[in-house]
Design a protein around this motif. Structure first.
Motif, PDB file in Angstrom:
ATOM      1  N   ASP A   1      -4.010  19.273   1.272  1.00  0.00           N
ATOM      2  CA  ASP A   1      -3.620  19.334   2.721  1.00  0.00           C
ATOM      3  C   ASP A   1      -4.872  19.121   3.474  1.00  0.00           C
ATOM      4  N   ILE A   2      -6.175  19.638   2.967  1.00  0.00           N
ATOM      5  CA  ILE A   2      -7.153  19.634   3.693  1.00  0.00           C
ATOM      6  C   ILE A   2      -8.261  18.401   3.115  1.00  0.00           C
ATOM      7  N   VAL A   3      -7.705  17.487   2.605  1.00  0.00           N
ATOM      8  CA  VAL A   3      -8.678  16.191   2.171  1.00  0.00           C
ATOM      9  C   VAL A   3      -8.240  15.245   2.969  1.00  0.00           C
ATOM     10  N   SER A   4      -8.999  14.458   3.662  1.00  0.00           N
ATOM     11  CA  SER A   4      -8.766  13.363   4.266  1.00  0.00           C
ATOM     12  C   SER A   4      -9.441  12.124   3.831  1.00  0.00           C
ATOM     13  N   ILE A   5      -8.927  10.941   3.560  1.00  0.00           N
ATOM     14  CA  ILE A   5      -9.747   9.968   3.235  1.00  0.00           C
ATOM     15  C   ILE A   5      -9.001   8.626   4.153  1.00  0.00           C
ATOM     16  N   ILE A   6      -9.858   7.965   4.633  1.00  0.00           N
ATOM     17  CA  ILE A   6      -9.773   6.863   5.741  1.00  0.00           C
ATOM     18  C   ILE A   6     -10.187   5.393   5.049  1.00  0.00           C
ATOM     19  N   ILE A   7      -8.785   4.672   5.045  1.00  0.00           N
ATOM     20  CA  ILE A   7      -9.064   3.304   4.382  1.00  0.00           C
ATOM     21  C   ILE A   7      -8.997   2.140   5.583  1.00  0.00           C
ATOM     22  N   LYS A   8      -9.440   1.009   5.109  1.00  0.00           N
ATOM     23  CA  LYS A   8      -9.154  -0.185   5.904  1.00  0.00           C
ATOM     24  C   LYS A   8      -8.019  -0.738   5.302  1.00  0.00           C
TER      25      LYS A   8
ATOM     26  N   ILE B   1      -9.045   3.727  17.682  1.00  0.00           N
ATOM     27  CA  ILE B   1      -9.959   3.333  16.627  1.00  0.00           C
ATOM     28  C   ILE B   1      -9.120   2.902  15.579  1.00  0.00           C
ATOM     29  N   ALA B   2      -8.053   3.588  14.943  1.00  0.00           N
ATOM     30  CA  ALA B   2      -7.158   3.332  13.956  1.00  0.00           C
ATOM     31  C   ALA B   2      -6.573   1.825  14.278  1.00  0.00           C
ATOM     32  N   THR B   3      -6.097   1.656  15.354  1.00  0.00           N
ATOM     33  CA  THR B   3      -5.492   0.046  15.656  1.00  0.00           C
ATOM     34  C   THR B   3      -6.526  -0.894  15.708  1.00  0.00           C
ATOM     35  N   ARG B   4      -7.744  -0.559  16.376  1.00  0.00           N
ATOM     36  CA  ARG B   4      -8.678  -1.627  16.678  1.00  0.00           C
ATOM     37  C   ARG B   4      -9.200  -2.281  15.329  1.00  0.00           C
ATOM     38  N   TYR B   5      -9.494  -1.098  14.218  1.00  0.00           N
ATOM     39  CA  TYR B   5     -10.117  -1.728  13.216  1.00  0.00           C
ATOM     40  C   TYR B   5      -9.376  -1.676  11.827  1.00  0.00           C
ATOM     41  N   GLY B   6      -7.899  -1.314  11.948  1.00  0.00           N
ATOM     42  CA  GLY B   6      -6.886  -1.230  10.943  1.00  0.00           C
ATOM     43  C   GLY B   6      -7.224  -0.252  10.011  1.00  0.00           C
ATOM     44  N   LEU B   7      -7.178   0.809  10.361  1.00  0.00           N
ATOM     45  CA  LEU B   7      -7.556   2.074   9.559  1.00  0.00           C
ATOM     46  C   LEU B   7      -6.278   2.928   9.423  1.00  0.00           C
ATOM     47  N   LYS B   8      -6.150   3.714   8.259  1.00  0.00           N
ATOM     48  CA  LYS B   8      -5.075   4.491   7.882  1.00  0.00           C
ATOM     49  C   LYS B   8      -5.707   5.821   7.149  1.00  0.00           C
ATOM     50  N   VAL B   9      -4.947   6.940   7.426  1.00  0.00           N
ATOM     51  CA  VAL B   9      -5.428   7.984   6.912  1.00  0.00           C
ATOM     52  C   VAL B   9      -4.570   8.108   5.190  1.00  0.00           C
ATOM     53  N   LEU B  10      -5.267   8.493   4.131  1.00  0.00           N
ATOM     54  CA  LEU B  10      -4.391   8.583   3.079  1.00  0.00           C
ATOM     55  C   LEU B  10      -4.305  10.193   2.721  1.00  0.00           C
ATOM     56  N   LYS B  11      -3.270  10.661   2.161  1.00  0.00           N
ATOM     57  CA  LYS B  11      -3.054  12.117   2.106  1.00  0.00           C
ATOM     58  C   LYS B  11      -2.733  12.085   0.457  1.00  0.00           C
ATOM     59  N   PHE B  12      -2.920  13.055  -0.232  1.00  0.00           N
ATOM     60  CA  PHE B  12      -2.729  13.324  -1.650  1.00  0.00           C
ATOM     61  C   PHE B  12      -2.020  14.712  -2.016  1.00  0.00           C
ATOM     62  N   LYS B  13      -1.285  14.619  -2.988  1.00  0.00           N
ATOM     63  CA  LYS B  13      -0.584  15.763  -3.665  1.00  0.00           C
ATOM     64  C   LYS B  13      -1.050  16.153  -4.789  1.00  0.00           C
ATOM     65  N   SER B  14      -2.043  15.239  -5.588  1.00  0.00           N
ATOM     66  CA  SER B  14      -2.370  15.642  -6.988  1.00  0.00           C
ATOM     67  C   SER B  14      -3.646  14.764  -7.417  1.00  0.00           C
ATOM     68  N   LEU B  15      -4.325  15.340  -8.379  1.00  0.00           N
ATOM     69  CA  LEU B  15      -5.587  14.448  -8.941  1.00  0.00           C
ATOM     70  C   LEU B  15      -5.076  13.277  -9.377  1.00  0.00           C
ATOM     71  N   LYS B  16      -3.991  12.977  -9.950  1.00  0.00           N
ATOM     72  CA  LYS B  16      -3.762  11.677 -10.544  1.00  0.00           C
ATOM     73  C   LYS B  16      -3.518  10.811  -9.263  1.00  0.00           C
ATOM     74  N   GLN B  17      -3.039  11.249  -7.855  1.00  0.00           N
ATOM     75  CA  GLN B  17      -3.102  10.425  -6.873  1.00  0.00           C
ATOM     76  C   GLN B  17      -4.352   9.898  -6.360  1.00  0.00           C
ATOM     77  N   ILE B  18      -5.188  11.044  -6.156  1.00  0.00           N
ATOM     78  CA  ILE B  18      -6.558  10.545  -5.482  1.00  0.00           C
ATOM     79  C   ILE B  18      -7.577   9.854  -6.570  1.00  0.00           C
ATOM     80  N   SER B  19      -7.025  10.073  -7.881  1.00  0.00           N
ATOM     81  CA  SER B  19      -8.060   9.272  -8.966  1.00  0.00           C
ATOM     82  C   SER B  19      -8.470   7.994  -8.693  1.00  0.00           C
ATOM     83  N   PRO B  20      -7.697   7.158  -8.230  1.00  0.00           N
ATOM     84  CA  PRO B  20      -8.054   5.820  -8.070  1.00  0.00           C
ATOM     85  C   PRO B  20      -9.124   5.546  -6.734  1.00  0.00           C
ATOM     86  N   TYR B  21      -9.326   6.717  -6.038  1.00  0.00           N
ATOM     87  CA  TYR B  21     -10.101   6.611  -4.833  1.00  0.00           C
ATOM     88  C   TYR B  21     -11.380   7.477  -4.841  1.00  0.00           C
TER      89      TYR B  21
END
Length: 379
Positions: free
Chosen positions: A254-261, A194-214
């Motif tokens: 480490d237990i937050v997963s965000i999927i982006i195109k 599914i990741a290959t078919r739709y061009g999807l990627k998992v984002l991981k974060f280590k801080s609020l600063k990193q996740i803030s844009p999302y």
């Protein structure tokens, strides 16, 4: 002695605190009851601090017998939800009482009188201000510990509320899911495909600063994905800011997963978990100070906490049913296992929401708790 009902004034902090603390005393000998933090509950009921009051009205009531508090109830009108669903429904919430017919009759009579005077056609509950507040009365799983996001209730609540003529409106299921040591091969295969078919990627974060844009995009997706769910009304920006402030500091990245195109950086799915705080909250008895924060910190940071709460999971409507959940699990399971979690607790899921229920196929999930929203027509 007859029952005395008192309206709780918004500005009467002492009476409001008594309203908040009543269930802690009622359930003091119950090992399954998880108290909310008194400070958090006080803020939730504060018209200046809870942004839901931008479109909600509320009246709280306390029941007294022999000069002792024996019950509580809040009546809520969510004007925004009524507009979305084209109805005139009120909600009852924060409902707790001793097993006494006169007490229950008096509490609900006071709440119903208030909402009828506001022109409402029906009253439903238990429901909170929004879909992210605790909802549903426990009807199965009375020997199971509650999660932070739900409320425990004694079995006699069901008997009393049904005695008053309330009928089923909606049911939610809760699941206990063993955390496997590895992602099942089938899920790995589907996730990669599914990741290959739709061009999807998992984002991981280590801080609020990193996740803030999302964050804004995540909540926008949640508003779209949850739109068809019972009682849901889109969150406002003030509510989003409120929930970010409340929950983000408690997250384990480490237990937050965000999927982006990848091509557009569009958020199309997410899974958010956090260590269960149930044991710590039980020990704290609702008090953060002077030492109530210690067991909560232990639950958040320790690798000996066996339970992870699955706070939220959402997938963009156009990607639902296409296997994106496998990508979330492919990332989530190894992280949860590495953190030492043995079981995951789902939050309440509508029984008719087959797309969510199907997520647990193949994971030996146990439907160990069930909740119900009741309705009573008033006209």
């Amino acid at each position: 002695m007859s029952v005395l009902i008192k309206e709780v004034d918004e500005n009467d902090k002492a009476l409001k605190k008594a309203f908040v603390k009543f269930p802690i005393k009622l359930y003091q000998d119950c090992p399954y009851y998880v108290p909310s933090l008194i400070l958090d509950e006080m803020d939730t009921l504060d018209t200046k601090k809870n942004p839901a009051f931008d479109f909600c009205e509320m009246q709280m009531f306390l029941a007294y017998k022999d000069d002792k508090i024996v019950g509580r109830i809040a009546a809520i009108i969510n004007r925004k939800a009524n507009e979305v669903w084209n109805e005139k429904h009120a909600r009852f919430s924060f409902v707790d009482f001793i097993d006494d017919n006169e007490v229950v009759d008096s509490l609900f009579a006071a709440a119903i009188k208030w909402v009828k005077e506001k022109g409402m056609d029906a009253i439903v509950g238990p429901m909170g201000f929004t879909d992210l507040d605790p909802e549903g009365l426990l009807i199965h799983g009375f020997d199971q510990v509650s999660t932070m996001a739900t409320k425990y209730s004694y079995p006699y609540y069901v008997t009393q509320i049904e005695r008053l003529g309330f009928e089923k409106e909606a049911d939610w299921n809760e699941y206990r899911i063993p955390v496997p040591s590895a992602v099942p091969e089938r899920h790995q295969r589907i996730a990669n495909m599914i990741a290959t078919r739709y061009g999807l990627k998992v984002l991981k974060f280590k801080s609020l600063k990193q996740i803030s844009p999302y964050v804004a995009r995540l909540f926008k997706l949640m508003n779209e994905a949850y739109k068809p769910l019972y009682g849901f009304a889109p969150l406002t920006q003030r509510q989003i800011d409120h929930y970010v402030k409340m929950y983000v500091p408690l997250l384990r990245w480490d237990i937050v997963s965000i999927i982006i195109k990848e091509e557009t950086d569009e958020v199309i799915g997410f899974g958010i978990g956090m260590p269960s705080l149930s044991r710590g909250l039980i020990k704290s008895r609702g008090k953060l100070f002077p030492f109530g924060w210690l067991p909560l910190l232990k639950d958040l940071k320790s690798k000996k906490n066996p339970v992870i709460d699955l706070l939220l999971i959402g997938i963009a409507p156009e990607y639902q049913g296409k296997g994106v959940n496998a990508i979330i699990f492919n990332d989530f399971i190894p992280s949860a296992y590495k953190c030492g979690f043995q079981f995951a607790e789902s939050n309440p899921e509508l029984e008719m929401n087959n797309k969510v229920a199907s997520l647990w196929d193949g994971f030996n999930a146990e439907n160990h708790k069930k909740r119900r929203a009741y309705i009573k027509q008033l006209r």
